[in-house]
Each structure stands twice: as C-alpha cells, then as structure tokens.
Design an enzyme around this catalytic site. Structure first.
Site, PDB file in Angstrom:
ATOM      1  N   CYS A 156       7.089  68.863  75.245  1.00  0.00           N
ATOM      2  CA  CYS A 156       5.651  69.483  75.763  1.00  0.00           C
ATOM      3  C   CYS A 156       5.090  68.461  76.578  1.00  0.00           C
ATOM      4  O   CYS A 156       4.275  68.853  77.478  1.00  0.00           O
ATOM      5  CB  CYS A 156       4.887  69.954  74.526  1.00  0.00           C
ATOM      6  SG  CYS A 156       4.734  68.571  73.373  1.00  0.00           S
ATOM      7  N   ALA A 199       0.268  78.446  62.052  1.00  0.00           N
ATOM      8  CA  ALA A 199      -0.022  77.356  63.094  1.00  0.00           C
ATOM      9  C   ALA A 199       0.281  78.134  64.415  1.00  0.00           C
ATOM     10  O   ALA A 199       1.362  78.610  64.564  1.00  0.00           O
ATOM     11  CB  ALA A 199       1.254  76.339  63.066  1.00  0.00           C
ATOM     12  N   MET A 200      -0.708  78.102  65.165  1.00  0.00           N
ATOM     13  CA  MET A 200      -0.625  79.036  66.522  1.00  0.00           C
ATOM     14  C   MET A 200      -0.417  77.977  67.588  1.00  0.00           C
ATOM     15  O   MET A 200      -1.491  77.392  67.946  1.00  0.00           O
ATOM     16  CB  MET A 200      -1.829  79.984  66.563  1.00  0.00           C
ATOM     17  CG  MET A 200      -2.009  80.870  65.529  1.00  0.00           C
ATOM     18  SD  MET A 200      -3.361  82.163  65.631  1.00  0.00           S
ATOM     19  CE  MET A 200      -2.907  83.016  67.121  1.00  0.00           C
ATOM     20  N   SER A 201       0.583  78.154  68.517  1.00  0.00           N
ATOM     21  CA  SER A 201       0.802  77.227  69.713  1.00  0.00           C
ATOM     22  C   SER A 201       0.471  77.932  70.872  1.00  0.00           C
ATOM     23  O   SER A 201       0.143  77.242  71.968  1.00  0.00           O
ATOM     24  CB  SER A 201       2.389  76.911  69.572  1.00  0.00           C
ATOM     25  OG  SER A 201       3.023  78.198  70.109  1.00  0.00           O
ATOM     26  N   VAL A 261       4.744  83.468  72.094  1.00  0.00           N
ATOM     27  CA  VAL A 261       4.641  84.628  71.595  1.00  0.00           C
ATOM     28  C   VAL A 261       5.189  84.548  70.029  1.00  0.00           C
ATOM     29  O   VAL A 261       4.790  85.479  69.066  1.00  0.00           O
ATOM     30  CB  VAL A 261       5.816  85.354  72.432  1.00  0.00           C
ATOM     31  CG1 VAL A 261       7.069  84.957  72.279  1.00  0.00           C
ATOM     32  CG2 VAL A 261       5.853  87.111  71.686  1.00  0.00           C
ATOM     33  N   ASP A 262       5.973  83.741  69.565  1.00  0.00           N
ATOM     34  CA  ASP A 262       6.432  83.635  68.315  1.00  0.00           C
ATOM     35  C   ASP A 262       5.262  83.483  67.172  1.00  0.00           C
ATOM     36  O   ASP A 262       5.266  84.263  66.094  1.00  0.00           O
ATOM     37  CB  ASP A 262       7.459  82.425  68.153  1.00  0.00           C
ATOM     38  CG  ASP A 262       8.880  82.753  68.993  1.00  0.00           C
ATOM     39  OD1 ASP A 262       9.322  83.890  68.969  1.00  0.00           O
ATOM     40  OD2 ASP A 262       9.317  81.802  69.495  1.00  0.00           O
ATOM     41  N   SER A 263       4.686  82.338  67.290  1.00  0.00           N
ATOM     42  CA  SER A 263       3.617  82.099  66.405  1.00  0.00           C
ATOM     43  C   SER A 263       2.221  83.197  66.559  1.00  0.00           C
ATOM     44  O   SER A 263       1.693  83.504  65.477  1.00  0.00           O
ATOM     45  CB  SER A 263       2.829  80.759  66.746  1.00  0.00           C
ATOM     46  OG  SER A 263       2.342  80.441  68.044  1.00  0.00           O
ATOM     47  N   CYS A 288       7.766  65.412  65.675  1.00  0.00           N
ATOM     48  CA  CYS A 288       6.615  66.170  65.705  1.00  0.00           C
ATOM     49  C   CYS A 288       6.344  67.172  64.209  1.00  0.00           C
ATOM     50  O   CYS A 288       5.377  67.083  63.888  1.00  0.00           O
ATOM     51  CB  CYS A 288       6.343  66.928  66.910  1.00  0.00           C
ATOM     52  SG  CYS A 288       4.950  67.852  67.161  1.00  0.00           S
ATOM     53  N   LEU A 333      -3.448  73.087  67.642  1.00  0.00           N
ATOM     54  CA  LEU A 333      -3.550  71.570  67.787  1.00  0.00           C
ATOM     55  C   LEU A 333      -3.524  71.231  69.114  1.00  0.00           C
ATOM     56  O   LEU A 333      -2.507  71.715  69.884  1.00  0.00           O
ATOM     57  CB  LEU A 333      -2.339  70.765  66.812  1.00  0.00           C
ATOM     58  CG  LEU A 333      -2.325  70.966  65.717  1.00  0.00           C
ATOM     59  CD1 LEU A 333      -1.290  70.185  65.052  1.00  0.00           C
ATOM     60  CD2 LEU A 333      -3.681  70.840  64.708  1.00  0.00           C
ATOM     61  N   GLY A 385       5.851  79.682  63.512  1.00  0.00           N
ATOM     62  CA  GLY A 385       6.818  80.773  64.421  1.00  0.00           C
ATOM     63  C   GLY A 385       8.206  80.228  64.348  1.00  0.00           C
ATOM     64  O   GLY A 385       9.070  80.662  65.400  1.00  0.00           O
TER      65      GLY A 385
END
Length: 369
Positions: free
Chosen positions: A209, A19-21, A24-26, A113, A45, A137
């Site tokens: 967000c 899951a890539m937001s 940096v974490d993901s 979420c 997403l 992440g």
C-alpha cells in the site's frame, strides 16, 4: 432480504466495528453485518501520505479509498470514523520494512501491519467504542473448537489469507470475526451489487500500500541509503563474480537480475551478507533447506511436547510441506527451496492454523546431508 449472517454467536443487536479499507471485501462485510441486524460502526485508518497514490488502481489504502469507504457507510446508513494512524504506521510498518532490508532479510509488511496497527491498535479503538466484536474482510475462518476459537483457512484456496494472519493471538481471535472466510470472491461481488455498493467492481489491491509505484527499493533507499550501496557478488567459495547495485534488489532464491555473464549453469541468490554487502550465489542445489529456526513465535495449537507433525508454508505462494516442529525449529521432510530469512513460516494441521514465526535462520540441506 436478510443474509442470516452468523459471526460467532453474538447477541442480537450487538455492536460490531468493521474495519473498512474502501475495497469491496470490507464494504461487503459492513453491509452483511448491518443487514444481519447488528449495530454497525465503520472505522477507516489513514495510514500514510497517499497523495501519490490517488487514482492508481490495484493499491490498498490508496487516495480514493477513504472516500469510497465513506460513500459505502453513507449508503448503508452506518456511523463511520476516519482515524489518522499515519505516524503509528510509519513507525511500526514502514520503518521496520526498511530495517529488515538493511539486515539482508525479506520482509512481509502486510503481516506486520495486521500484527500491529490493525489487530493491536484498531482492536483497541473498537473496544473503546464499546464494540462486542470487530469484523474484517480477510479471507480466513474463525471456527469455535473444543478449546476455544481456532483460525482456519478460507474456503476459497485462491483467496486464503491465513498465512498473513498467523500472528493473530488467541485473545485477538476471540474478539475478531471474518464473515468472508466461507465465501468465494464472485459471491462477495454479487453481495456488493445486491446492496448497491459503489465498490462492487473495484479491482482488488495488489501492491504494497505504501509503495503505489511498485518501487519498494526506492522507498528503502530513501529511508536507509546504506541499503542501496553496491557490493560484490561472490560464489560460495568467496570468489568475486561481479558487482551488485545494492542488497535491496535481491532476495534468497532469486535468479534474474544478477547480470553475471559467461557462466554455463544458472546461479541463484543463496544468502545475503549485510556486514560485507555481499550477495552470495550458487547452484539451485545450494538453495535446499533442511530446517528453519523461527523467532517471535505465535502459537494457537495444542501442546507441542517432544515434537509435532505439521504442514509448513514458508512463503505466501508456497504449498504447505510436511515437516516436524519442536517449538523453535521446523525440520522439513524433504528439502525446501527459496526459504528466506525475514519471511514467515506458518504451520498447519489440515485446515487449521497452528501458529508460526519469522524465519531467523536456515540449515542447508547440503550441510545436513
């Protein structure tokens, strides 16, 4: 240079959806999973109309984040998909956020979420893609215990996100992986630099967000105008002390912003009464809570029996406090303060997350004395 990443005993070359937001974490998770030899697919997403958030630092899923996620995927040479979940996010998270405020509760949209769009809908997408696991992440650890996978706090207490993941089910936990749970943030950024990721120095997300301006009251007022209607501020005996400008501006434990003059002692919000649109205030002693009744409980721990000694965390920034849990009610060893309906109460055994639920009601320490 391989990272020798261990993400839960997957077979060599297993397919992992990340899951890539766009943060940096993901992004580092995607890089570590790819570097460890797993077939890596990035999924991002699109959750809301992010036009107003373009270029604003400190938000999650802001306008530039999808672009950043795509650039990271290109750098790593992995497949990357962007899925439009704006409608699902609005229904499951934003509308629920507004409804909670109308009911005089204090919501946590990040938990909602994770509980719905991310760990329900996105997991379904990962399975449809034939993935053996999904990695995120989040700063939390998945530990294989005698009874199966367990959820544990992150090694870095300043980054621990276990409070926000209490609603993760056992079935979901068996499929999820959290590669950053054993790392501290400086190490994560060092990995980002090692992999040459453009997000290595990107600021962490801080705001809700879908409220990039920080004006959450404005969002609620737009969706539920009645939540912004003025009403009375009363003391615990019902005497009117002043007027407020809408329940959406107040939460249990709040002291500032009451705008009541001429009083010798400070007053705090003790409860909100949406039926009468009243804000009830009182001395700090009135905030003390002896017990909390939980709803929609998610349990990951052992059998409760006639009660279980736990550590209870009633706010994301609160310290876990000794308590006893009977399966529905959490009774605190000493009064807890600022316990607000709508927040989560997460229960721990040391580092392990036993489960938790949503605070539906409280028992006053004054009344219980």
């Amino acid at each position: 240079m391989s990272s020798n990443l261990d993400i839960g005993g997957l077979r060599p070359g297993a397919r992992v959806v990340v899951a890539m937001s766009g943060g940096v974490d993901s992004s580092v998770v995607a890089a570590l999973v790819k570097d460890a030899g797993y077939e890596t697919i990035g999924v991002t997403l699109q959750l809301y109309d992010h036009g107003v958030a373009v270029g604003k630092a400190g938000t999650c899923c802001a306008g530039s984040d999808i672009h950043d996620a795509r650039r990271v995927a290109d750098r790593l040479g992995i497949a990357h998909y962007v899925l439009d979940y704006e409608s699902a996010f609005k229904d499951s998270v934003i509308e629920a956020f507004a409804d909670e405020y109308v009911q005089g509760r204090t919501p946590i949209p990040c938990v909602t979420c994770n509980q719905t769009v991310k760990f329900r809908d996105l997991l379904s997408v990962a399975r449809d893609l034939g993935a053996d696991a999904m990695a995120t992440g989040h700063y939390v650890r998945r530990v294989d215990g005698a009874g199966g996978p367990e959820l544990h706090r992150a090694v870095d207490p300043a980054r621990d996100q276990s409070y926000f993941l209490f609603a993760t089910t056992g079935e979901q936990l068996s499929y999820l992986r959290f590669p950053l749970g054993g790392m501290e943030k400086p190490a994560v950024r060092e990995h980002a630099r090692r992999f040459g990721l453009v997000v290595a120095d990107k600021p962490d997300s801080q705001d809700i967000c879908f409220v990039p301006s920080g004006d959450y009251a404005g969002i609620v007022r737009k969706l539920r105008p009645e939540a912004g209607e003025p009403g009375e501020i009363v003391d615990m005996g019902g005497a009117v002390l002043g007027q407020h400008r809408g329940l959406i501006h107040y939460t249990v434990g709040q002291r500032r912003g009451l705008e009541i003059g001429g009083l010798a002692d400070p007053l705090y919000v003790v409860r909100l009464e949406p039926e009468t649109r009243r804000v009830v205030v009182g001395p700090r002693a009135a905030l003390g809570v002896a017990a909390a009744v939980l709803g929609k409980i998610n349990w990951l721990g052992p059998a409760i029996g006639d009660g279980l000694d736990v550590l209870a965390k009633v706010r994301s920034m609160a310290k876990p406090a000794p308590a006893r849990f009977d399966g529905q009610r959490v009774t605190f060893a000493a009064p807890e303060y600022g316990v607000a309906p709508g927040q989560a109460c997460v229960l721990y055994d040391g580092e392990r997350v036993l489960g938790g639920g949503w605070i539906d009601g409280t028992v006053s320490a004054l009344a219980a004395a």
